[in-house]
Design a protein around this motif. Sequence first.
Motif, PDB file in Angstrom:
ATOM      1  N   GLU A  89      32.629 -25.103  39.367  1.00  0.00           N
ATOM      2  CA  GLU A  89      32.457 -26.544  39.188  1.00  0.00           C
ATOM      3  C   GLU A  89      31.993 -27.209  40.482  1.00  0.00           C
ATOM      4  OE1 GLU A  89      35.083 -30.510  37.913  1.00  0.00           O
ATOM      5  OE2 GLU A  89      36.029 -28.524  38.035  1.00  0.00           O
ATOM      6  N   ALA A  90      32.533 -26.756  41.614  1.00  0.00           N
ATOM      7  CA  ALA A  90      32.140 -27.309  42.911  1.00  0.00           C
ATOM      8  C   ALA A  90      30.669 -27.029  43.207  1.00  0.00           C
ATOM      9  CB  ALA A  90      33.021 -26.728  44.013  1.00  0.00           C
ATOM     10  N   ILE A  91      30.213 -25.815  42.869  1.00  0.00           N
ATOM     11  CA  ILE A  91      28.805 -25.471  43.099  1.00  0.00           C
ATOM     12  C   ILE A  91      27.888 -26.365  42.259  1.00  0.00           C
ATOM     13  CG2 ILE A  91      27.082 -23.654  42.789  1.00  0.00           C
ATOM     14  CD1 ILE A  91      29.255 -21.616  43.453  1.00  0.00           C
ATOM     15  N   GLU A  92      28.278 -26.594  41.011  1.00  0.00           N
ATOM     16  CA  GLU A  92      27.471 -27.437  40.124  1.00  0.00           C
ATOM     17  C   GLU A  92      27.412 -28.879  40.629  1.00  0.00           C
ATOM     18  OE1 GLU A  92      27.389 -28.897  35.432  1.00  0.00           O
ATOM     19  OE2 GLU A  92      28.870 -27.420  36.127  1.00  0.00           O
ATOM     20  N   LYS A  93      28.575 -29.415  41.011  1.00  0.00           N
ATOM     21  CA  LYS A  93      28.604 -30.797  41.489  1.00  0.00           C
ATOM     22  C   LYS A  93      27.907 -30.954  42.834  1.00  0.00           C
ATOM     23  CE  LYS A  93      32.659 -32.402  38.978  1.00  0.00           C
ATOM     24  NZ  LYS A  93      33.988 -33.074  39.060  1.00  0.00           N
ATOM     25  N   LEU A  94      27.965 -29.920  43.652  1.00  0.00           N
ATOM     26  CA  LEU A  94      27.249 -29.962  44.922  1.00  0.00           C
ATOM     27  C   LEU A  94      25.741 -29.977  44.680  1.00  0.00           C
ATOM     28  CD1 LEU A  94      27.472 -29.840  48.038  1.00  0.00           C
ATOM     29  CD2 LEU A  94      27.382 -27.342  47.840  1.00  0.00           C
ATOM     30  N   SER A  95      25.285 -29.214  43.698  1.00  0.00           N
ATOM     31  CA  SER A  95      23.862 -29.184  43.366  1.00  0.00           C
ATOM     32  C   SER A  95      23.396 -30.506  42.791  1.00  0.00           C
ATOM     33  CB  SER A  95      23.582 -28.053  42.366  1.00  0.00           C
ATOM     34  OG  SER A  95      23.965 -26.802  42.879  1.00  0.00           O
ATOM     35  N   ASN A  96      24.286 -31.209  42.070  1.00  0.00           N
ATOM     36  CA  ASN A  96      23.930 -32.497  41.467  1.00  0.00           C
ATOM     37  C   ASN A  96      24.108 -33.672  42.416  1.00  0.00           C
ATOM     38  OD1 ASN A  96      23.356 -31.178  39.048  1.00  0.00           O
ATOM     39  ND2 ASN A  96      25.450 -31.425  38.268  1.00  0.00           N
ATOM     40  N   GLY A  97      24.580 -33.397  43.611  1.00  0.00           N
ATOM     41  CA  GLY A  97      24.745 -34.459  44.591  1.00  0.00           C
ATOM     42  C   GLY A  97      26.029 -35.241  44.462  1.00  0.00           C
ATOM     43  N   ILE A  98      26.936 -34.811  43.578  1.00  0.00           N
ATOM     44  CA  ILE A  98      28.217 -35.513  43.419  1.00  0.00           C
ATOM     45  C   ILE A  98      29.143 -35.209  44.593  1.00  0.00           C
ATOM     46  CG2 ILE A  98      30.239 -35.782  41.938  1.00  0.00           C
ATOM     47  CD1 ILE A  98      28.480 -35.027  39.567  1.00  0.00           C
ATOM     48  N   LEU A  99      29.148 -33.958  45.018  1.00  0.00           N
ATOM     49  CA  LEU A  99      29.944 -33.546  46.172  1.00  0.00           C
ATOM     50  C   LEU A  99      29.090 -33.539  47.429  1.00  0.00           C
ATOM     51  CD1 LEU A  99      32.093 -30.522  44.907  1.00  0.00           C
ATOM     52  CD2 LEU A  99      32.802 -32.896  45.181  1.00  0.00           C
ATOM     53  N   THR A 100      29.694 -33.902  48.523  1.00  0.00           N
ATOM     54  CA  THR A 100      29.032 -33.763  49.815  1.00  0.00           C
ATOM     55  C   THR A 100      29.110 -32.322  50.304  1.00  0.00           C
ATOM     56  OG1 THR A 100      29.660 -36.033  50.368  1.00  0.00           O
ATOM     57  CG2 THR A 100      28.962 -34.629  52.185  1.00  0.00           C
ATOM     58  N   GLU A 119      43.009 -16.585  58.093  1.00  0.00           N
ATOM     59  CA  GLU A 119      41.802 -16.179  57.397  1.00  0.00           C
ATOM     60  C   GLU A 119      40.745 -17.278  57.544  1.00  0.00           C
ATOM     61  OE1 GLU A 119      41.032 -13.444  55.749  1.00  0.00           O
ATOM     62  OE2 GLU A 119      42.966 -12.446  56.104  1.00  0.00           O
ATOM     63  N   PRO A 120      39.451 -16.896  57.671  1.00  0.00           N
ATOM     64  CA  PRO A 120      38.411 -17.921  57.805  1.00  0.00           C
ATOM     65  C   PRO A 120      38.245 -18.758  56.531  1.00  0.00           C
ATOM     66  CG  PRO A 120      37.429 -15.745  57.548  1.00  0.00           C
ATOM     67  CD  PRO A 120      38.903 -15.531  57.732  1.00  0.00           C
ATOM     68  N   ILE A 121      37.967 -20.015  56.699  1.00  0.00           N
ATOM     69  CA  ILE A 121      37.734 -20.935  55.583  1.00  0.00           C
ATOM     70  C   ILE A 121      36.226 -21.136  55.431  1.00  0.00           C
ATOM     71  CG2 ILE A 121      38.130 -23.272  54.715  1.00  0.00           C
ATOM     72  CD1 ILE A 121      40.677 -23.374  56.340  1.00  0.00           C
ATOM     73  N   ARG A 122      35.731 -21.027  54.203  1.00  0.00           N
ATOM     74  CA  ARG A 122      34.305 -21.236  53.970  1.00  0.00           C
ATOM     75  C   ARG A 122      34.032 -22.713  53.719  1.00  0.00           C
ATOM     76  NH1 ARG A 122      31.643 -19.351  49.682  1.00  0.00           N
ATOM     77  NH2 ARG A 122      33.500 -18.898  48.431  1.00  0.00           N
ATOM     78  N   PHE A 123      33.072 -23.251  54.471  1.00  0.00           N
ATOM     79  CA  PHE A 123      32.622 -24.630  54.292  1.00  0.00           C
ATOM     80  C   PHE A 123      31.199 -24.571  53.749  1.00  0.00           C
ATOM     81  CE2 PHE A 123      30.377 -28.398  55.813  1.00  0.00           C
ATOM     82  CZ  PHE A 123      31.209 -29.411  55.385  1.00  0.00           C
ATOM     83  N   VAL A 124      30.982 -25.088  52.537  1.00  0.00           N
ATOM     84  CA  VAL A 124      29.692 -24.958  51.853  1.00  0.00           C
ATOM     85  C   VAL A 124      29.092 -26.338  51.647  1.00  0.00           C
ATOM     86  CG1 VAL A 124      28.478 -24.053  49.832  1.00  0.00           C
ATOM     87  CG2 VAL A 124      30.563 -22.916  50.665  1.00  0.00           C
ATOM     88  N   THR A 125      27.846 -26.495  52.061  1.00  0.00           N
ATOM     89  CA  THR A 125      27.126 -27.740  51.845  1.00  0.00           C
ATOM     90  C   THR A 125      25.693 -27.405  51.460  1.00  0.00           C
ATOM     91  OG1 THR A 125      26.533 -29.878  52.804  1.00  0.00           O
ATOM     92  CG2 THR A 125      26.443 -27.976  54.262  1.00  0.00           C
ATOM     93  N   THR A 126      24.908 -28.418  51.170  1.00  0.00           N
ATOM     94  CA  THR A 126      23.531 -28.189  50.737  1.00  0.00           C
ATOM     95  C   THR A 126      22.663 -27.808  51.924  1.00  0.00           C
ATOM     96  OG1 THR A 126      23.105 -30.547  50.977  1.00  0.00           O
ATOM     97  CG2 THR A 126      23.681 -29.750  48.786  1.00  0.00           C
ATOM     98  N   PRO A 127      21.592 -27.035  51.704  1.00  0.00           N
ATOM     99  CA  PRO A 127      20.694 -26.667  52.810  1.00  0.00           C
ATOM    100  C   PRO A 127      20.035 -27.890  53.413  1.00  0.00           C
ATOM    101  CG  PRO A 127      20.308 -25.281  50.882  1.00  0.00           C
ATOM    102  CD  PRO A 127      21.220 -26.389  50.434  1.00  0.00           C
ATOM    103  N   GLY A 128      19.984 -27.924  54.716  1.00  0.00           N
ATOM    104  CA  GLY A 128      19.306 -29.024  55.407  1.00  0.00           C
ATOM    105  C   GLY A 128      20.095 -30.312  55.428  1.00  0.00           C
ATOM    106  N   ALA A 129      21.395 -30.267  55.071  1.00  0.00           N
ATOM    107  CA  ALA A 129      22.202 -31.475  55.103  1.00  0.00           C
ATOM    108  C   ALA A 129      22.292 -32.007  56.523  1.00  0.00           C
ATOM    109  CB  ALA A 129      23.609 -31.174  54.567  1.00  0.00           C
ATOM    110  N   SER A 130      22.264 -33.320  56.643  1.00  0.00           N
ATOM    111  CA  SER A 130      22.259 -33.925  57.977  1.00  0.00           C
ATOM    112  C   SER A 130      23.189 -35.126  57.995  1.00  0.00           C
ATOM    113  CB  SER A 130      20.831 -34.350  58.354  1.00  0.00           C
ATOM    114  OG  SER A 130      20.340 -35.278  57.406  1.00  0.00           O
ATOM    115  N   GLY A 131      23.210 -35.802  59.094  1.00  0.00           N
ATOM    116  CA  GLY A 131      23.994 -37.021  59.219  1.00  0.00           C
ATOM    117  C   GLY A 131      25.464 -36.735  59.307  1.00  0.00           C
TER     118      GLY A 131
END
Length: 409
Positions: A89-100, A119-131
């Motif tokens: 669900e997080a991947i889908e909402k991230l692709s739709n721009g709902i999640l940062t 343990e390392p935590i994965r932080f996932v965002t869209t490619p080329g995200a800025s600001g």
Amino acid sequence: MKPYFTLQCKRVSKVFVSILTVTLALALGISVALVGMISSHANSEENQVFIIGITGDMENEYLKWGLAAVQAFDDTRFSMQFVQMGEEEAIEKLSNGILTAYICLPSGFVEGALTGDLEPIRFVTTPGASGVVTMFKNEITAAIVETVIDTQKGTNGIGDAAVDQGVGELRGDLQYNISLKYVELILSRGDMVTVDILGISNGLSLVEYYICGFALLFLMLMGLPFVTIYTHKDDSLNRLLLSKGFSYKKQVLCEWAAHFISLLCLVLVIALLISCALLILPENDLIPDTKELLSLLLYLIPVIVMLSAFNLMLFEISKNVVSGVLLHFFSTLLLCYISGCLYPIYAFPEIIQKLDYILPTGIARANLSSAFVGECNSYALIGTLIMAVLFYAATVASRMRKTLSNREA
């Protein structure tokens, strides 16, 4: 003076309805542009609450309590919202721009942290995200890592120290107490700094800055339709009045007063319509409150005094209506542009920024900003009135020169 002043008022009253219609159309256009800029600012990245998804192992009670505490007490709740969901669900909402972005917690993260195995935590965002997204990834995550490591060192360290000193039975209580101290310190970290918002210029926010700038642009363009009244080739009436002992100064003063009253009436009508619109529209934090708008209307009066004199000066030096329209229009655009009414003044070269303090539009905009700052800018107020007197003197001098040249011709 009274008969001539009355005559000027009658001249304006004959075309007042037509000018009011044009002014309403102009006000509507500028209002649409201003609302568009305010909406764009409201939807900009720095004014949004960023939604961060939390996925992975969220069954641990301590983790749930910690997330609830962050959302309830931590300062990040004003800028970020953490939402628990599945990774798909997080991947889908991230692709739709709902999640940062979303954070994936590995299985057994809390249990491992309690034993010192992080343990390392994965932080996932869209490619080329800025600001702000990049700031969150680079700065906030780094701060979290440092905080976790340092608090873990302190908690384990005090336990080891208790064992070394022969009071191992107190280890659990000491670690519990110091953990509470760390939590209290982290939640109150915002008290260590103070935030001063300098604003765009004169301590104004972007919305307030553009309200002042667009209000000044509107006031200047509002005088354009009066070119048909005050621009004329025939100066026989002026010469006749002069022969009757009615000096140029008195003539211009009466015209100035009539023009000021007409502009003020137009502004009052527009202000009444804006007040009605604000009563209908829903409340918005970006829109100034009624007190600030009333204060803005008060500070508009000296600006109208100056602009009415400015308009008369331009109309007086114009030879005909066409040249008067062109001179007034392009003078308005040029002055408003280099004074930062259409674009923030800090974006201009330094020499242009210094000119802003002596240009009539720059001084007038600074005077209008007093309505939002909450205190009167004495330099801007006095400067506005001085500019009005200078424009009046220039109008008198231009009329004298024009009359003398026509007499010689």
